[in-house]
Design a protein around this motif. Structure first.
Motif, PDB file in Angstrom:
ATOM      1  N   TRP A   1       0.823  -1.193   0.000  1.00  0.00           N
ATOM      2  CA  TRP A   1       0.000   0.000   0.000  1.00  0.00           C
ATOM      3  C   TRP A   1       0.870   1.261   0.000  1.00  0.00           C
ATOM      4  N   CYS A   2       1.911   1.264   0.813  1.00  0.00           N
ATOM      5  CA  CYS A   2       2.801   2.423   0.885  1.00  0.00           C
ATOM      6  C   CYS A   2       3.530   2.650  -0.440  1.00  0.00           C
ATOM      7  N   ALA A   3       3.963   1.577  -1.067  1.00  0.00           N
ATOM      8  CA  ALA A   3       4.615   1.703  -2.382  1.00  0.00           C
ATOM      9  C   ALA A   3       3.615   2.238  -3.408  1.00  0.00           C
ATOM     10  N   GLY A   4       2.366   1.822  -3.305  1.00  0.00           N
ATOM     11  CA  GLY A   4       1.326   2.346  -4.190  1.00  0.00           C
ATOM     12  C   GLY A   4       1.096   3.825  -3.965  1.00  0.00           C
ATOM     13  N   GLN A   5       1.159   4.269  -2.708  1.00  0.00           N
ATOM     14  CA  GLN A   5       1.026   5.688  -2.384  1.00  0.00           C
ATOM     15  C   GLN A   5       2.173   6.497  -2.992  1.00  0.00           C
ATOM     16  N   GLU A   6       3.369   5.952  -2.885  1.00  0.00           N
ATOM     17  CA  GLU A   6       4.533   6.648  -3.440  1.00  0.00           C
ATOM     18  C   GLU A   6       4.422   6.749  -4.960  1.00  0.00           C
ATOM     19  N   TYR A   7       3.969   5.676  -5.598  1.00  0.00           N
ATOM     20  CA  TYR A   7       3.782   5.722  -7.047  1.00  0.00           C
ATOM     21  C   TYR A   7       2.689   6.725  -7.432  1.00  0.00           C
ATOM     22  N   ALA A   8       1.582   6.747  -6.687  1.00  0.00           N
ATOM     23  CA  ALA A   8       0.496   7.684  -6.987  1.00  0.00           C
ATOM     24  C   ALA A   8       0.993   9.129  -6.897  1.00  0.00           C
ATOM     25  N   ALA A   9       1.836   9.425  -5.920  1.00  0.00           N
ATOM     26  CA  ALA A   9       2.400  10.772  -5.786  1.00  0.00           C
ATOM     27  C   ALA A   9       3.329  11.092  -6.956  1.00  0.00           C
ATOM     28  N   ALA A  10       4.152  10.127  -7.344  1.00  0.00           N
ATOM     29  CA  ALA A  10       5.054  10.336  -8.484  1.00  0.00           C
ATOM     30  C   ALA A  10       4.259  10.532  -9.769  1.00  0.00           C
ATOM     31  N   ASP A  11       3.174   9.777  -9.915  1.00  0.00           N
ATOM     32  CA  ASP A  11       2.326   9.908 -11.104  1.00  0.00           C
ATOM     33  C   ASP A  11       1.648  11.274 -11.138  1.00  0.00           C
ATOM     34  N   ALA A  12       1.212  11.775  -9.990  1.00  0.00           N
ATOM     35  CA  ALA A  12       0.591  13.106  -9.929  1.00  0.00           C
ATOM     36  C   ALA A  12       1.610  14.183 -10.322  1.00  0.00           C
TER      37      ALA A  12
END
Length: 141
Positions: free
Chosen positions: A38-49
């Motif tokens: 979940w945390c890695a997904g959060q980091e990816y979502a921030a990078a994608d934004a």
């Protein structure tokens, strides 16, 4: 059926800054595999934004360059413009990123660590692509 899949889909593509599904989860020091995923997904979502924000800036600049080029070659020079070229490159990059990171995830194919590997890979490549897009507009034209 979609209602059943919705929580699973959120685990794969969480919104940046979203509250964790488990209030005890801590992305500063994740312990359980689900927490790490979940945390890695959060980091990816921030990078994608961040990538999407930079895309807006860079694509606008490429459109401006296309407009300024018209003063020198009103009928064009027979080659694709700045924006068209950028868009083609971005679409190719997205395909590359997804395929490359899917392959990276196959190290743990079918295992609980696979989503972590995919998200981590996508985060790294997305941050690099964001830097590349920023570099395109920092170059004087």
């Amino acid at each position: 059926m979609l209602q059943i899949l919705a929580p699973a889909l959120l685990m794969l593509h969480p919104m940046p800054g979203a509250a964790p599904p488990n209030p005890e989860w801590n992305c500063d020091d994740p312990i359980r595999q689900q927490e790490m995923n979940w945390c890695a997904g959060q980091e990816y979502a921030a990078a994608d934004a961040a990538l999407n924000a930079q895309w807006s800036v860079t694509s606008q600049k490429m459109k401006e360059r296309d407009e300024s080029l018209k003063q020198y070659a009103p009928d064009g020079d027979g080659r694709p413009g700045y924006f068209e070229t950028l868009l083609k490159a971005q679409r190719a990059w997205i395909e590359y990123r997804d395929a490359h990171c899917r392959n990276d995830g196959y190290y743990a194919r079918g295992g609980s660590m696979e989503p972590l590997l995919v998200s981590t890979c996508k985060t790294a490549l997305t941050k690099e692509r964001t830097r590349q897009l920023a570099e395109l507009v920092s170059t004087p034209q």
